[in-house]
Write a protein that holds these residues in place. Sequence first.
Motif, short mmCIF file in Angstrom:
data_model
loop_
_atom_site.label_atom_id
_atom_site.label_comp_id
_atom_site.label_asym_id
_atom_site.label_seq_id
_atom_site.Cartn_x
_atom_site.Cartn_y
_atom_site.Cartn_z
N GLU A 41 0.80 -1.31 -0.05
CA GLU A 41 0.22 -0.09 -0.04
C GLU A 41 0.86 1.30 -0.07
O GLU A 41 0.42 2.10 -0.79
CB GLU A 41 -1.00 -0.16 1.15
N LYS A 42 1.91 1.37 0.82
CA LYS A 42 2.94 2.35 0.92
C LYS A 42 3.55 2.61 -0.48
O LYS A 42 3.97 3.75 -0.61
CB LYS A 42 3.82 2.31 2.20
N GLN A 43 3.91 1.43 -1.09
CA GLN A 43 4.49 1.52 -2.30
C GLN A 43 3.68 1.96 -3.53
O GLN A 43 4.11 1.87 -4.69
CB GLN A 43 5.31 0.21 -2.72
N ASN A 44 2.21 1.92 -3.44
CA ASN A 44 1.35 2.08 -4.30
C ASN A 44 1.32 0.86 -5.22
O ASN A 44 1.49 0.70 -6.41
CB ASN A 44 1.62 3.37 -5.19
N GLY A 45 1.72 -0.57 -4.62
CA GLY A 45 1.96 -1.59 -5.32
C GLY A 45 3.45 -2.04 -5.55
O GLY A 45 4.28 -1.14 -5.73
N LEU A 46 3.58 -3.45 -5.26
CA LEU A 46 4.93 -4.06 -5.16
C LEU A 46 4.98 -4.70 -6.66
O LEU A 46 3.92 -5.26 -7.25
CB LEU A 46 5.05 -5.14 -4.21
N HIS A 47 6.04 -4.76 -7.22
CA HIS A 47 6.49 -5.20 -8.57
C HIS A 47 7.03 -6.52 -8.23
O HIS A 47 8.45 -6.70 -8.12
CB HIS A 47 7.03 -4.15 -9.48
N MET A 48 6.50 -7.79 -8.34
CA MET A 48 7.42 -9.09 -7.93
C MET A 48 6.62 -10.04 -8.92
O MET A 48 6.05 -10.76 -8.29
CB MET A 48 6.86 -9.34 -6.49
N LYS A 63 -1.38 -5.73 -3.11
CA LYS A 63 -1.48 -4.54 -4.13
C LYS A 63 -0.19 -4.54 -5.21
O LYS A 63 0.82 -4.63 -4.72
CB LYS A 63 -1.71 -3.13 -3.45
N GLY A 64 -0.57 -4.70 -6.34
CA GLY A 64 0.68 -4.60 -7.50
C GLY A 64 0.87 -5.94 -7.97
O GLY A 64 1.65 -6.17 -8.87
N ILE A 65 0.79 -6.97 -7.20
CA ILE A 65 0.88 -8.34 -7.58
C ILE A 65 -0.11 -9.19 -7.95
O ILE A 65 -0.94 -9.38 -7.28
CB ILE A 65 1.77 -9.14 -6.28
#
Length: 398
Positions: A41-48, A63-65
């Motif tokens: 959430e703090k990163q506005n989504g993780l890219h993994m 979020k983002g994954i």
Amino acid sequence: MSKYSYKRIFLIVMDSVGIGEAPDAKKFGDEGSNTLGHIAEKQNGLHMPNMAKLGLSNIREIKGISKAEKPLAFYTKMQEASNGKDTMTGHWEIMGLQIETPFQVFPDGFPKELLDEIEKRTGRGIIGNKPASGTEILDELGEEHMKTGSLIVYTSADSVLQIAAHEEIVPLEELYKICEIARELTLDEKYMVGRIIARPFLGSPANFTRTANRHDYALKPFGRTVMNELSDNGLDVIAIGKISDIYDGEGVTKTLRTKSNMDGMDKIIETAASNFTGLSFLNLVDFDALFGHRRDPKGYGEALEEYDARLPELFEKMKEDDLLIITADHGNDPVHHGTDHTREYVPLLVYSPQMKGGQEIPQRKTFADIGATVAENFNIKMPQYGESFLTTINGGRE
């Protein structure tokens, strides 16, 4: 062809990468904790993308994954059965133990009677005695230490008693002897300190540097672990990072020290390129030490993405009869109050190149299920705790 389902098992513990509050989180003051969720959430989504392919967001949406339509790994989450939320408790449980008496932490410093006894036995005074960053406390007290010869004693959110001393003021041999004395004194159940750590340093005020001569004095596991059974049966147990320290060398056949998460990934990839039969066991400590305790969600998120980017190198080296298990040992939510670990579920992802695809498996009631699975795979004595999921994952093999 190997006589085992899997000739080599690679076990990666992402230190502190929890996936949401455990049912008993309230007991530990950790309601609402969610390490992975809050970082995303703090990163506005993780890219993994690589953890995504394995099925990380299928355990709990992050979020983002993206959720994998056809996850490569068997996936679920695990609940800790032991009474604690520290590194040693989590790791010991992974290898088949259950800890009822938690290791103590010392948010207000160590008891006076303990420090008085250390002073009496070593002939040196003590300064500090509080939770602190290992570098900041040198800036604060290093000069006083050099003038007086007093030992700098400090702790952290973990169950550790750390003793820092300048190598030109307190020779290494003396510092190590002092730590052995502290270890002996803290074996008493009323202290239950997990590790004593010698923290030698060099330099001058405003320019102190910790040296590579750190030495850990851990408690030995309270019982035999799956690692003991592996090594006693002639199988390899390659301990990467701080694994050997966590188990005080018990059951370890080879130790590979690391300087960082990326160095840890280098080392496990190197072991994948070598010939062994047994377990290659890696702890990625930076998540916890550099970002969780320091409440740095941005740095934590970047470290997770850096780790994810290295996974294809490991996949490339894996053979058909290899198994990869990815998990964690507790949480350390960087947006939670304080600087302590958090009582959370941990992810479990289990992958082999010979699997035709993964799926959800039942939630685990103890981390010891990993140890039980390793034991069953290698036909060694089963641990007292834990239920193997080997048959379940073998159902997904081609």
